[in-house]
Design a protein around this motif. Structure first.
Motif, PDB file in Angstrom:
ATOM      1  N   LEU A 120       0.681  -1.160   0.011  1.00  0.00           N
ATOM      2  CA  LEU A 120       0.253   0.228   0.264  1.00  0.00           C
ATOM      3  C   LEU A 120       0.868   1.407  -0.113  1.00  0.00           C
ATOM      4  N   HIS A 121       0.081   2.277  -0.429  1.00  0.00           N
ATOM      5  CA  HIS A 121       0.675   4.034  -0.640  1.00  0.00           C
ATOM      6  C   HIS A 121       0.509   4.337   0.425  1.00  0.00           C
ATOM      7  N   LEU A 122       1.109   4.782   1.458  1.00  0.00           N
ATOM      8  CA  LEU A 122       1.320   6.199   2.602  1.00  0.00           C
ATOM      9  C   LEU A 122       0.550   7.462   2.123  1.00  0.00           C
ATOM     10  N   PRO A 123       0.141   8.159   1.566  1.00  0.00           N
ATOM     11  CA  PRO A 123      -0.476   9.520   1.227  1.00  0.00           C
ATOM     12  C   PRO A 123       0.477  10.327   1.778  1.00  0.00           C
ATOM     13  N   ARG A 124       2.003  11.075   1.148  1.00  0.00           N
ATOM     14  CA  ARG A 124       2.337  12.251   2.003  1.00  0.00           C
ATOM     15  C   ARG A 124       1.342  12.984   1.885  1.00  0.00           C
ATOM     16  N   ASP A 125       1.013  13.522   1.864  1.00  0.00           N
ATOM     17  CA  ASP A 125       0.178  14.841   1.776  1.00  0.00           C
ATOM     18  C   ASP A 125      -0.909  14.651   2.109  1.00  0.00           C
ATOM     19  N   LEU A 126      -1.770  15.259   3.020  1.00  0.00           N
ATOM     20  CA  LEU A 126      -3.241  15.049   3.270  1.00  0.00           C
ATOM     21  C   LEU A 126      -3.753  16.381   3.438  1.00  0.00           C
TER      22      LEU A 126
END
Length: 531
Positions: A297-303
Motif C-alpha cells: 500500500l501507498h501511504l499518502p504523503r500529502d493530506l
C-alpha cells in the motif's frame, strides 16, 4: 363563459396568489461557528517517519480540497475495486436512493397545490317523473305514457361540465409546505452521501484490518517456526546432556503460548472477512479471497485539511442536520398558516341539453362562480398548541444541529491526533522490534556461552513476538488514520463525477415563479443527461 371572461378570472386568481405572504420564520443557513478549530494552538504539519512500509512522514496541507475518490490515494487497484463493488451492490445505497426519489416526488406532488384543479365530467341521464312531481314540463322534450298516478314524463338530459377549484396561497401555507418538502429531500440527499461515504470508509478500513490480521498471523507463524527450531535444538542438546529438562519444558511452553495466540487472530480475521463481504453485498460463502497487502500500500504523503469554516458545508451529517432544521422552520410556518382563514375560489361551467346535438348551443350553457372564506372559530387551543409544538421541534433541531457540528469537529480533531501519535507509535514500535531482535540474538549467544540462564532467552523471545505484532498493528493504523481523516472531512463527495444531483429549486422562489413543476422536470432531465 367567454375567453375574455376566463382570462380575467385567471388573472384575478394569479394576482391573489402573488399577493400572498408566507408566514413563519424565513430560514437562513447557519454560519460556521466563530473561532472553531481542530486543536489548541496550531497542529503540527508534518508527522514523524519510520524506515518501513507505511512509515513515511505525512504532511497536512491546509485548505487543500479532498478528491472525490479519496481511496485512490492508497494506489491500490484492489481497494478501488472493492469500493466500487460495495457501492454497486450494497442495499443501503439502493435504499437511500429510493428514499431520495420518494422525497423529491412528494415535493413535486405538493407543488401542484399552487395551481387550480379542474374536473371534467360528462353524463347522460334518462329520467321518468309524473306531472304531479313536475308540472308543466315541455312535451316537446319528452314522451308520455299512461300510469295509474297520472301522465308519466320521460326525458333525457345531457350534461357536460368543467369544475375548477383554487385555494390561493394567501398566507404561504403551500409555500411553507413545499419548502419543508424540499428540505426533506435535501435531508435524504445528504443521507445518501453519508451512506456512500460511510460505506466506502468501512470497506477501506475493513480491507486494511484484514491485511493487518493476515500480517499478524504470518508474523506469529514465522516466530512459532523459529521457536520450534530452537526447541528442536534444545531437545538434541538435552539428549546430549548439555541443557536441563527445565529449559526444554520452558521452550515447549513458549511454543504452546505462541500457538495459542493464533486462533484469536484467525477468528478476528474471519469475522473481518465476513464483515467485508457484507459491505460488498455478498454472503459469507461468496468470499473469493480478495485481499490487500499492507507492504504494497501507498501511504499518502500529502493530506488535505479543510479550513474549519468549510467543514460545516462539507460533512453530509452536518448538512443533513441543517436540512432537518430547515424543515422544522418550514413546519412552523405551516402551523401558523393553519391558524389563519383560508380562501377558496370555485367555478364550474358547461351546458345542459335534452339531446347531444343541442349540448353546445349558446342557450344551453350554464356556469357558477363562488368564493368561500373559512377559518377556525373555536378549537379549544388545538391549533395554537400545534404551533407551539412545532416551535419546540425547531428548538430541538437547532440543538441537534449544534451537537452535530461539535461532533464533526471532534471527529476531525481525533483523526489528526491519531495521525500524529500513531506515526510516533510506529516509529517507536519499529525501534522496539529491532531492539527485541538484537536482544534475542545476544541472549541466545550468551546462553550458548553459558553466561546466562534460559529464562533470559525466553523473555527475549516473548518480547520479540509482542514487538512484531505491535509493529504490524501500528503499520495498519497509519493507513486507517488516513481513511478516518478523509471521512471526517466529508469525503470529497462534491468532487465525485457521479455526485448526487443538486437540490430542487428553493421554495422561497415559488410564489413569484409559478412554473415550478417545469423547473423540477428540467432539473430531473438534466440529472439524467449528466448520468
Amino acid at each position: 363563459m367567454s375567453s375574455k371572461g376566463g382570462a380575467a378570472v385567471l388573472g384575478l386568481l394569479l394576482a391573489v396568489l402573488l399577493s400572498g405572504c408566507a408566514v413563519g420564520p424565513d430560514f437562513a443557513a447557519p454560519d460556521a461557528p466563530l473561532g472553531a478549530g481542530y486543536a489548541v494552538g496550531k497542529p503540527a504539519n508534518v508527522t514523524q517517519s519510520a524506515a518501513i512500509a507505511g512509515g513515511g512522514a505525512q504532511r497536512l496541507i491546509h485548505g487543500r480540497d479532498i478528491p472525490g475518490e479519496w481511496w485512490r490515494l492508497f494506489r491500490s487497484k484492489q481497494i478501488s475495486a472493492l469500493v466500487a463493488e460495495a457501492v454497486n451492490n450494497h442495499p443501503n445505497i439502493a435504499a437511500a436512493e429510493a428514499a431520495l426519489r420518494q422525497a423529491r416526488e412528494t415535493t413535486e406532488a405538493d407543488v401542484g397545490s399552487f395551481f387550480p384543479s379542474a374536473t371534467l365530467s360528462q353524463s347522460v341521464a334518462r329520467t321518468q317523473m309524473t306531472t304531479a312531481q313536475f308540472g308543466g314540463f315541455s312535451q316537446s322534450s319528452s314522451s308520455s305514457g299512461s300510469s295509474s298516478g297520472g301522465t308519466a314524463l320521460l326525458y333525457t338530459l345531457h350534461n357536460s361540465n368543467v369544475a375548477v377549484s383554487f385555494t390561493p396561497d394567501v398566507f404561504g401555507k403551500t409555500a411553507r409546505t413545499v419548502e419543508g418538502d424540499v428540505a426533506a429531500a435535501e435531508y435524504q440527499r445528504f443521507q445518501l452521501e453519508a451512506t456512500y461515504l460511510a460505506l466506502a470508509a468501512n470497506v477501506v478500513t475493513a480491507a486494511i484490518a484484514d491485511s493487518s490480521y493476515a500480517s499478524q498471523i504470518k508474523v506469529t507463524r514465522v516466530l512459532i517456526a523459529d521457536y520450534q527450531k530452537q526447541l528442536d535444538i534444545l531437545q538434541k542438546r538435552f539428549e546430549l546432556g548439555a541443557v536441563s529438562a527445565a529449559d526444554v519444558v520452558s521452550e515447549k511452553a513458549l511454543v504452546a503460548q505462541a500457538q495459542a495466540t493464533l486462533p484469536p487472530l484467525e477468528k478476528a480475521r474471519a469475522q473481518t472477512r465476513n464483515q467485508l463481504m457484507a459491505y460488498l453485498g455478498r454472503f459469507p460463502n461468496d468470499d473469493k479471497g480478495e485481499a490487500i497487502d499492507i507492504e504494497h500500500l501507498h501511504l499518502p504523503r500529502d493530506l488535505p485539511l479543510s479550513l474549519p469554516s468549510n467543514l460545516v458545508r462539507q460533512r453530509p451529517d452536518v448538512l443533513s442536520a441543517e436540512a432537518q432544521l430547515h424543515q422544522a422552520s418550514a413546519n412552523v410556518g405551516v402551523a401558523t398558516a393553519n391558524m389563519l382563514p383560508q380562501l377558496t375560489l370555485t367555478g364550474s361551467g358547461g351546458s345542459q341539453a335534452p339531446n347531444f346535438s343541442q349540448l353546445f348551443l349558446p342557450q344551453t350553457s350554464v356556469y357558477n362562480l363562488a368564493t368561500q372564506l373559512s377559518g377556525q372559530a373555536f378549537d379549544a387551543g388545538r391549533l395554537f398548541h400545534q404551533r407551539e409544538a412545532k416551535l419546540a421541534a425547531l428548538e430541538q433541531s437547532e440543538a441537534q444541529y449544534r451537537a452535530t457540528v461539535i461532533s464533526a469537529f471532534q471527529n476531525v480533531a481525533n483523526a489528526l491526533q491519531a495521525i500524529k501519535h500513531d506515526a510516533e507509535t510506529l516509529r517507536a514500535q519499529v525501534a522496539a522490534e529491532r531492539a527485541a531482535a538484537e536482544s534475542l540474538d545476544i541472549s541466545q549467544a550468551q546462553y550458548t556461552a553459558g553466561s546466562t540462564t534460559y529464562t533470559t532467552v525466553l523473555n527475549a523471545e516473548q518480547t520479540l513476538l509482542s514487538a512484531r505484532i505491535n509493529r504490524v498493528q501500528a503499520q495498519a493504523a497509519r493507513f486507517s488514520d488516513t481513511a478516518a481523516l478523509m471521512q471526517a472531512l466529508g469525503g470529497g463527495w462534491w468532487n465525485r463525477i457521479d455526485e448526487t444531483p443538486a437540490s430542487l429549486p428553493k421554495p422561497t422562489d415559488l410564489i413569484s415563479t409559478l412554473p415550478i413543476a417545469a423547473a423540477i422536470r428540467a432539473e430531473a432531465e438534466e440529472r439524467s443527461r449528466a448520468r
